[in-house]
Design an enzyme around this catalytic site. Structure first.
Site, PDB file in Angstrom:
ATOM      1  N   HIS A  82     -34.980  79.127 -67.276  1.00 31.66           N
ATOM      2  CA  HIS A  82     -34.592  80.507 -67.574  1.00 31.66           C
ATOM      3  C   HIS A  82     -33.805  81.158 -66.433  1.00 31.66           C
ATOM      4  O   HIS A  82     -33.134  82.153 -66.640  1.00 31.66           O
ATOM      5  CB  HIS A  82     -35.792  81.352 -68.029  1.00 31.66           C
ATOM      6  N   ASN A 210     -43.885  83.565 -74.296  1.00 29.34           N
ATOM      7  CA  ASN A 210     -43.512  84.159 -73.008  1.00 29.34           C
ATOM      8  C   ASN A 210     -44.645  85.060 -72.523  1.00 29.34           C
ATOM      9  O   ASN A 210     -45.296  85.740 -73.306  1.00 29.34           O
ATOM     10  CB  ASN A 210     -42.220  84.971 -73.196  1.00 29.34           C
ATOM     11  N   TRP A 211     -44.901  85.064 -71.232  1.00 35.82           N
ATOM     12  CA  TRP A 211     -45.987  85.839 -70.616  1.00 35.82           C
ATOM     13  C   TRP A 211     -47.350  85.460 -71.185  1.00 35.82           C
ATOM     14  O   TRP A 211     -48.218  86.313 -71.334  1.00 35.82           O
ATOM     15  CB  TRP A 211     -45.794  87.348 -70.810  1.00 35.82           C
ATOM     16  N   ASP A 219     -40.002  74.631 -68.312  1.00 34.45           N
ATOM     17  CA  ASP A 219     -39.045  75.621 -67.794  1.00 34.45           C
ATOM     18  C   ASP A 219     -38.465  75.186 -66.431  1.00 34.45           C
ATOM     19  O   ASP A 219     -38.773  75.760 -65.405  1.00 34.45           O
ATOM     20  CB  ASP A 219     -39.755  76.979 -67.671  1.00 34.45           C
ATOM     21  N   ASN A 325     -37.714  89.782 -72.388  1.00 30.36           N
ATOM     22  CA  ASN A 325     -38.580  89.481 -71.251  1.00 30.36           C
ATOM     23  C   ASN A 325     -39.163  90.769 -70.659  1.00 30.36           C
ATOM     24  O   ASN A 325     -40.374  90.882 -70.443  1.00 30.36           O
ATOM     25  CB  ASN A 325     -37.757  88.721 -70.199  1.00 30.36           C
ATOM     26  N   GLY A 649     -38.727  87.235 -59.888  1.00 28.69           N
ATOM     27  CA  GLY A 649     -38.034  86.834 -58.658  1.00 28.69           C
ATOM     28  C   GLY A 649     -38.703  85.592 -58.100  1.00 28.69           C
ATOM     29  O   GLY A 649     -38.086  84.752 -57.460  1.00 28.69           O
ATOM     30  N   ASN A 650     -40.020  85.460 -58.402  1.00 30.39           N
ATOM     31  CA  ASN A 650     -40.737  84.238 -58.039  1.00 30.39           C
ATOM     32  C   ASN A 650     -40.436  83.132 -59.056  1.00 30.39           C
ATOM     33  O   ASN A 650     -40.860  81.988 -58.872  1.00 30.39           O
ATOM     34  CB  ASN A 650     -42.253  84.449 -58.023  1.00 30.39           C
ATOM     35  N   SER A 651     -39.727  83.484 -60.115  1.00 30.72           N
ATOM     36  CA  SER A 651     -39.322  82.449 -61.066  1.00 30.72           C
ATOM     37  C   SER A 651     -38.563  81.373 -60.311  1.00 30.72           C
ATOM     38  O   SER A 651     -37.664  81.682 -59.534  1.00 30.72           O
ATOM     39  CB  SER A 651     -38.385  83.047 -62.113  1.00 30.72           C
ATOM     40  N   PHE A 667     -42.934  79.780 -63.060  1.00 25.59           N
ATOM     41  CA  PHE A 667     -41.988  80.446 -63.965  1.00 25.59           C
ATOM     42  C   PHE A 667     -42.526  81.678 -64.670  1.00 25.59           C
ATOM     43  O   PHE A 667     -41.765  82.417 -65.293  1.00 25.59           O
ATOM     44  CB  PHE A 667     -41.402  79.468 -64.986  1.00 25.59           C
ATOM     45  N   ASP A 668     -43.821  81.952 -64.614  1.00 27.47           N
ATOM     46  CA  ASP A 668     -44.282  83.089 -65.417  1.00 27.47           C
ATOM     47  C   ASP A 668     -45.665  83.528 -64.963  1.00 27.47           C
ATOM     48  O   ASP A 668     -46.240  82.980 -64.023  1.00 27.47           O
ATOM     49  CB  ASP A 668     -44.341  82.664 -66.894  1.00 27.47           C
TER      50      ASP A 668
HETATM   51  N1  ASP Z   1     -41.180  84.923 -66.038  1.00 24.66           N
HETATM   52  C1  ASP Z   1     -41.136  85.977 -65.121  1.00 24.66           C
HETATM   53  C2  ASP Z   1     -39.822  86.692 -65.142  1.00 24.66           C
HETATM   54  O1  ASP Z   1     -38.964  86.258 -65.823  1.00 24.66           O
HETATM   55  C3  ASP Z   1     -41.591  85.619 -63.777  1.00 24.66           C
HETATM   56  C4  ASP Z   1     -42.665  86.597 -63.421  1.00 24.66           C
HETATM   57  O2  ASP Z   1     -42.373  87.782 -63.427  1.00 24.66           O
HETATM   58  O3  ASP Z   1     -43.783  86.182 -63.176  1.00 24.66           O
HETATM   59  O4  ASP Z   1     -39.614  87.714 -64.547  1.00 24.66           O
END
Ligand code: ASP
Length: 718
Positions: A82, A210-211, A219, A325, A649-651, A667-668
């Protein structure tokens, strides 16, 4: 009986030791020597992670929009699917649909530019708070305070970039109005796509998952950084050569097990944990519900527009992904805030702190009205919130208006001396802005822009009496739906800003030349310019007030709680650590922290977003797991869950084991962890990564890219 008690005590202690190492914290590098990471499970000296005088893991971490890391001596970068998505979309057409089918370069010459992408590598950093704040004088107006600080930061940046040719300097505000750190970075500008799995792997589960945990999304993607033959950063050129990073990560193909110590290095974007209950209630009651509603409306309409034609759909993919997102993240936050009663708890904490302040004459004199004054700013923000939000989202939602307002602002800003311009228009940033606009234009689709503009204008006309945006009504020349329709027909028919050459030329024009252009979108931007300027001045004043108050708030909180804090995330390099660990989202439900290929198969319905490539099925049936099966689970692990502290941003951040080896790619977060940005919860704060074994298995067995595995140092004969 006694032995039984001792046993229980032992087990309890073991659980505590195993699981309670995680803590709130996105630690700046300057803090990690204080963390006693060895006691928490790290098996290498902390200096191998960060060492101001030597080579350390941080040099393997890059910012590629979000985070990525070098995984080979030849500049190979691993990040999320992503994160690379925008570049994959930009390279895709109906005929070459890399989103649907994935992208694979079998050798260097097949690698294609990841458009608009750069890789930022950290060189050094140091505290410059004193220098920045030296320009703040007593008696300054709040807007002037903000401007003086902004100006000082620009001076520092200019000086540093002159002293360090080829580097980019950035000053990050750590604690609002209080501490500032200067970072020097190298930016690599030629980034190429190497391997991207198809959507049915890289985005498996789509927005539904997602989430969410349990998760089964592959990913990940691979890119490569290139430089000029002399090793210097350069724009794309076929003569460029792979970049050789100072440091790259070693991969641990054996992966991890539940309970293992892990840590992440990355670039978390923003958190707001030091903010007050006033901020939280503004978010909860006003801003987030507004955004959720507006984004949902756009998603529904844009999805419909792309239903019949894949070419049109492709143009909108990134936009829908971004909107969805954020929207789902906000929904999660709203649920979490209510469930944890976050705002009320924050308010109660503040009331207690107020009592502490009031009980001491000195403190009372210094901080007595602090909270009340912060409250005043938010009361002011609430008054016109609807129209302020609409104005904020207007140019962001209508691409042509975004072009026009940028062009119009450039005409004014570019005529000022460099250091007095808004940052985006400074010589060091303007070429990037132009590039971004050109990329946006590729995704431009007039019917979408028309529909969105109409809806937002209708919403503008429904604003309460005191909040009406008069400049809009005047230029449209009426307040009815019919007036809006006539206006829209005219502006889109006559404007030429959707032609790249014209747009690029307009970006260099003076206000007079723009006037001559007679472009209706420019005229709309001109009509709105004073409104936007007024809003900017208001925002500067608010920032000036809040900066001063927030700096004091940190001081008094330190006295009250008798502890030091770490700054909120602000896009600078951080470390977080914890363990592979499940959680209980609700009563009687426990989530394990590792998912497997079985789950992919279970979830597959054959329909997007739960479709799985046939080849994955056959590999699964043959139990062709290569060397990547989990020894206990006897199948390929897909995703992992851990109690580390992450945010957007940690993605793409590397997830590392106790020896500093790569075992996953973050990723999430779990749904309940979307509230992380406002507050940490040991019970719910869980982040999600793709397991390195799945990455390697997919790359080898599905993608058939043995060359890549060899480059990663993985023995493929096993
Ligand atoms: N998947 C999240 C994002 O796209 C990453 C996160 O926020 O933990 O921002």
């Amino acid at each position: 009986m006694k032995i039984y008690r001792v046993f229980i005590l032992f087990i309890t202690l073991l659980v505590l030791v195993l699981f309670c190492v995680a803590d709130e914290g996105m630690w700046p590098m300057s803090e990690i020597s204080k963390l006693n990471l060895r006691d928490k499970g790290l098996e290498i000296p902390p200096e191998e992670i960060y060492n101001p005088d030597g080579l350390s893991l941080i040099y393997a971490v890059v910012n590629v929009g979000a985070t990525g890391s070098f995984v080979s001596p030849d500049g190979l970068i691993i990040t999320n699917h992503h994160v690379a998505y925008g570049s994959v979309q930009a390279a895709s057409t109906k005929e070459k649909d890399y989103i649907r089918h994935g992208f694979l370069a079998r050798n260097l010459s097949d690698e294609i530019p990841a458009q608009g992408r750069t890789a930022r590598i950290i060189d050094s950093f140091r505290d410059v708070s004193e220098e920045v704040l030296s320009v703040v004088e007593p008696g300054m107006s709040y807007a002037d305070r903000t401007k003086a600080v902004e100006r000082k930061i620009k001076d520092i940046v200019k000086r540093e970039e002159k002293q360090h040719p080829g580097k980019r300097a950035e000053v990050a505000e750590m604690f609002s109005g209080k501490t500032y750190v200067l970072f020097l970075y190298t930016y690599l500008r030629d980034i190429r796509l190497v391997y991207v799995p198809p959507r049915s792997i890289g985005e498996f589960g789509g927005e539904t998952d997602n989430w969410m945990w349990p998760r089964h999304t592959g990913d990940f993607s691979f890119m490569r950084a290139y430089v000029a033959p002399d090793g210097s950063p350069a724009d794309y050129s076929p003569d460029n050569v792979p970049f050789h990073p100072k440091k790259y990560l070693r991969i641990a193909p054996e992966g991890v097990r539940e309970g293992d110590f892990v840590f992440i290095l990355g670039y978390p974007g923003r958190t707001y944990r030091h903010r007050t209950s006033y901020f939280l209630s503004f978010e909860e009651e006003i801003r987030m519900p507004y955004v959720v509603d507006w984004y949902q409306w756009q998603i529904d309409i844009i999805q419909k527009i792309g239903e019949k034609d894949r070419g049109i759909a492709i143009k909108h993919l990134s936009r829908i992904k971004g909107l969805s997102n954020t929207m789902k993240n906000y929904r999660g936050k709203l649920v979490g805030m209510e469930r944890l009663d976050m705002t009320a708890k924050k308010r109660a904490e503040e009331e207690n702190m107020q009592k502490f302040i009031d009980a001491d004459g000195n403190l009372k004199a210094k901080y007595g009205d602090l909270l009340e004054k912060i409250g005043e700013v938010f009361r002011d923000m609430r008054q016109n919130a609807e129209s302020e939000l609409l104005l904020d989202y207007l140019p962001r939602s209508v691409i042509m208006l975004y072009f026009a307002t940028t062009v119009y602002e450039a005409a004014h800003e570019l005529r000022k001396p460099d250091l007095e311009r808004e940052s985006a228009y400074m010589d060091r940033n303007f070429p990037r802005l132009k590039q971004r606009l050109a990329l946006y234009l590729r995704n431009y689709f007039e019917p979408t822009d028309k529909i969105v503009l109409k809806e937002i204008l209708l919403r503008a006309f429904r604003l309460p009496e005191g909040q009406r945006i008069k400049a809009l009504e005047e230029i449209i020349g009426g307040r009815t739906e019919g007036d809006i329709e006539i206006f829209i027909k005219n502006v889109f028919e006559k404007s030429r800003l959707d032609k790249e050459a014209i747009l690029m030329k307009a970006l260099e024009m003076s206000p007079d030349e723009l006037y001559e252009m007679n472009d209706p979108f420019i005229q709309l931007a001109a009509a709105l310019y004073p409104v936007f300027q007024e809003q900017k001045e208001k925002d500067r004043t608010r920032k000036g007030i809040l900066d001063e108050l927030r700096a004091k708030l940190i001081d008094v909180k330190q006295e009250y709680l008798k502890k030091d804090f770490i700054p909120d995330a602000n896009g600078t390099l951080r470390l977080t650590y914890g363990r592979i660990r499940g959680y209980s989202p609700r009563d009687a439900v426990w989530y394990n922290p590792i998912t497997t290929l079985e789950g992919v198969i279970e979830k597959t319905t054959g329909k997007e977003p739960f479709d799985t490539p046939e080849k994955i099925f056959s590999l699964y049936k043959e139990r062709n797991f290569g060397r990547f099966a989990h020894p206990g689970l006897k199948t390929v692990p897909v995703c992992i869950l851990y109690d580390m502290d992450t945010t957007g941003g940690n993605s793409g951040s590397p997830v590392l084991n106790a020896r500093g080896e790569l075992i996953g790619v973050n990723f999430d977060r779990a749904y309940e962890a979307t509230i992380n940005d406002f507050g940490w919860s040991d019970s719910y704060s869980r982040s999600i990564g793709v397991d390195i074994r799945y990455v390697l298995w997919v790359t080898q067995k599905y993608g058939g890219v043995n060359t890549l595995l060899r480059e990663l140092g993985i023995d493929v004969s096993q």
